[in-house]
Design a protein around this motif. Structure first.
Motif, mmCIF file in Angstrom:
data_model
loop_
_atom_site.group_PDB
_atom_site.id
_atom_site.type_symbol
_atom_site.label_atom_id
_atom_site.label_comp_id
_atom_site.label_asym_id
_atom_site.label_seq_id
_atom_site.Cartn_x
_atom_site.Cartn_y
_atom_site.Cartn_z
ATOM 1 N N THR A 81 33.780 44.420 39.094
ATOM 2 C CA THR A 81 35.105 43.742 37.921
ATOM 3 C C THR A 81 36.266 43.965 38.242
ATOM 4 O OG1 THR A 81 33.552 46.130 37.189
ATOM 5 C CG2 THR A 81 35.041 45.541 35.678
ATOM 6 N N PRO A 82 36.784 41.983 37.975
ATOM 7 C CA PRO A 82 38.554 42.498 38.330
ATOM 8 C C PRO A 82 38.885 42.528 36.464
ATOM 9 C CG PRO A 82 37.488 40.122 37.553
ATOM 10 C CD PRO A 82 35.890 40.735 37.755
ATOM 11 N N SER A 83 40.540 42.957 36.779
ATOM 12 C CA SER A 83 41.011 42.781 35.272
ATOM 13 C C SER A 83 41.610 42.018 34.831
ATOM 14 C CB SER A 83 42.257 44.140 35.979
ATOM 15 O OG SER A 83 42.994 43.573 36.209
ATOM 16 N N ASP A 84 42.440 42.265 33.824
ATOM 17 C CA ASP A 84 42.963 40.915 32.860
ATOM 18 C C ASP A 84 44.131 40.310 34.274
ATOM 19 O OD1 ASP A 84 41.035 40.975 30.842
ATOM 20 O OD2 ASP A 84 42.763 42.084 29.257
ATOM 21 N N VAL A 102 26.282 40.264 45.455
ATOM 22 C CA VAL A 102 27.422 40.209 44.804
ATOM 23 C C VAL A 102 27.700 39.507 43.491
ATOM 24 C CG1 VAL A 102 30.363 40.341 45.096
ATOM 25 C CG2 VAL A 102 28.767 40.222 47.181
ATOM 26 N N SER A 103 27.721 40.418 42.794
ATOM 27 C CA SER A 103 28.100 39.502 40.921
ATOM 28 C C SER A 103 28.969 40.427 40.274
ATOM 29 C CB SER A 103 27.122 40.239 40.258
ATOM 30 O OG SER A 103 27.058 41.555 39.851
ATOM 31 N N VAL A 104 29.809 39.510 39.764
ATOM 32 C CA VAL A 104 31.132 39.389 38.781
ATOM 33 C C VAL A 104 30.876 39.720 37.438
ATOM 34 C CG1 VAL A 104 33.791 38.457 37.800
ATOM 35 C CG2 VAL A 104 32.171 37.948 40.341
ATOM 36 N N ASN A 105 31.134 40.997 37.090
ATOM 37 C CA ASN A 105 31.359 41.593 35.641
ATOM 38 C C ASN A 105 32.487 40.224 34.494
ATOM 39 O OD1 ASN A 105 31.419 42.516 33.174
ATOM 40 N ND2 ASN A 105 32.094 45.228 34.434
ATOM 41 N N THR A 106 31.944 39.713 33.570
ATOM 42 C CA THR A 106 32.941 39.482 33.277
ATOM 43 C C THR A 106 33.593 40.366 31.675
ATOM 44 O OG1 THR A 106 31.269 39.012 31.502
ATOM 45 C CG2 THR A 106 31.439 37.132 33.011
ATOM 46 N N ARG A 107 33.418 41.727 31.849
ATOM 47 C CA ARG A 107 34.242 42.296 30.759
ATOM 48 C C ARG A 107 35.219 42.550 31.793
ATOM 49 N NH1 ARG A 107 29.405 45.333 27.386
ATOM 50 N NH2 ARG A 107 28.514 43.543 26.137
ATOM 51 N N PRO A 108 36.511 42.622 31.447
ATOM 52 C CA PRO A 108 37.160 43.192 32.659
ATOM 53 C C PRO A 108 37.309 44.627 31.958
ATOM 54 C CG PRO A 108 38.747 41.332 30.833
ATOM 55 C CD PRO A 108 36.758 41.259 30.898
#
Length: 132
Positions: A99-102, A124-130
């Motif tokens: 989960t990346p930040s903005d 590995v998946s990337v969360n689209t909600r920062p």
């Protein structure tokens, strides 16, 4: 006594020196504007709605902030702690959700994706909600 002189030709020969100068300038221009970066690729797959195997264990939730700080369960995770991360990933072959930040750059996300993949994550998946 009269000498027969040949008539002067009106053609001027092009000097070779300016031509060589132009060739060297073009060569220098193309050498300086070329990039010699070795491009690398990262295989990404788009997730579908259904998953092949259901895992009993929840995914490992990693986050990354704009300054590059990686954290696990709201605790900062040092870049030097690859052994600890490998222990969390390898034995159980876990999934990871990132989960990346903005303020996180794409390069930081890709770097962390490569790092987690090399340490033994199954997917590995990337969360689209920062992060807030």
């Amino acid at each position: 006594m009269q000498l027969d002189r040949p008539a002067r030709s009106s053609k001027k020969l092009i000097g070779l020196t300016p031509l060589i100068d132009v060739v060297f300038i073009l060569l220098l221009f193309f050498m300086l504007t070329s990039s010699f970066i070795q491009w690398q690729s990262l295989d990404l797959m788009v997730a579908s709605g259904n998953r092949g195997e259901a895992s009993d264990e929840p995914p490992l939730m990693l986050g990354v902030r704009g300054d590059g700080t990686v954290f696990l369960a709201n605790e900062p995770f040092s870049n030097l702690e690859d052994d600890r991360l490998h222990e969390l990933l390898a034995p159980r072959d876990r999934d990871v959700t990132l989960t990346p930040s903005d303020a996180t750059s794409i390069q930081q996300v890709v770097t962390l994706l490569e790092r987690v993949e090399t340490l033994g994550a199954r997917s590995v998946s990337v969360n689209t909600r920062p992060l807030p």
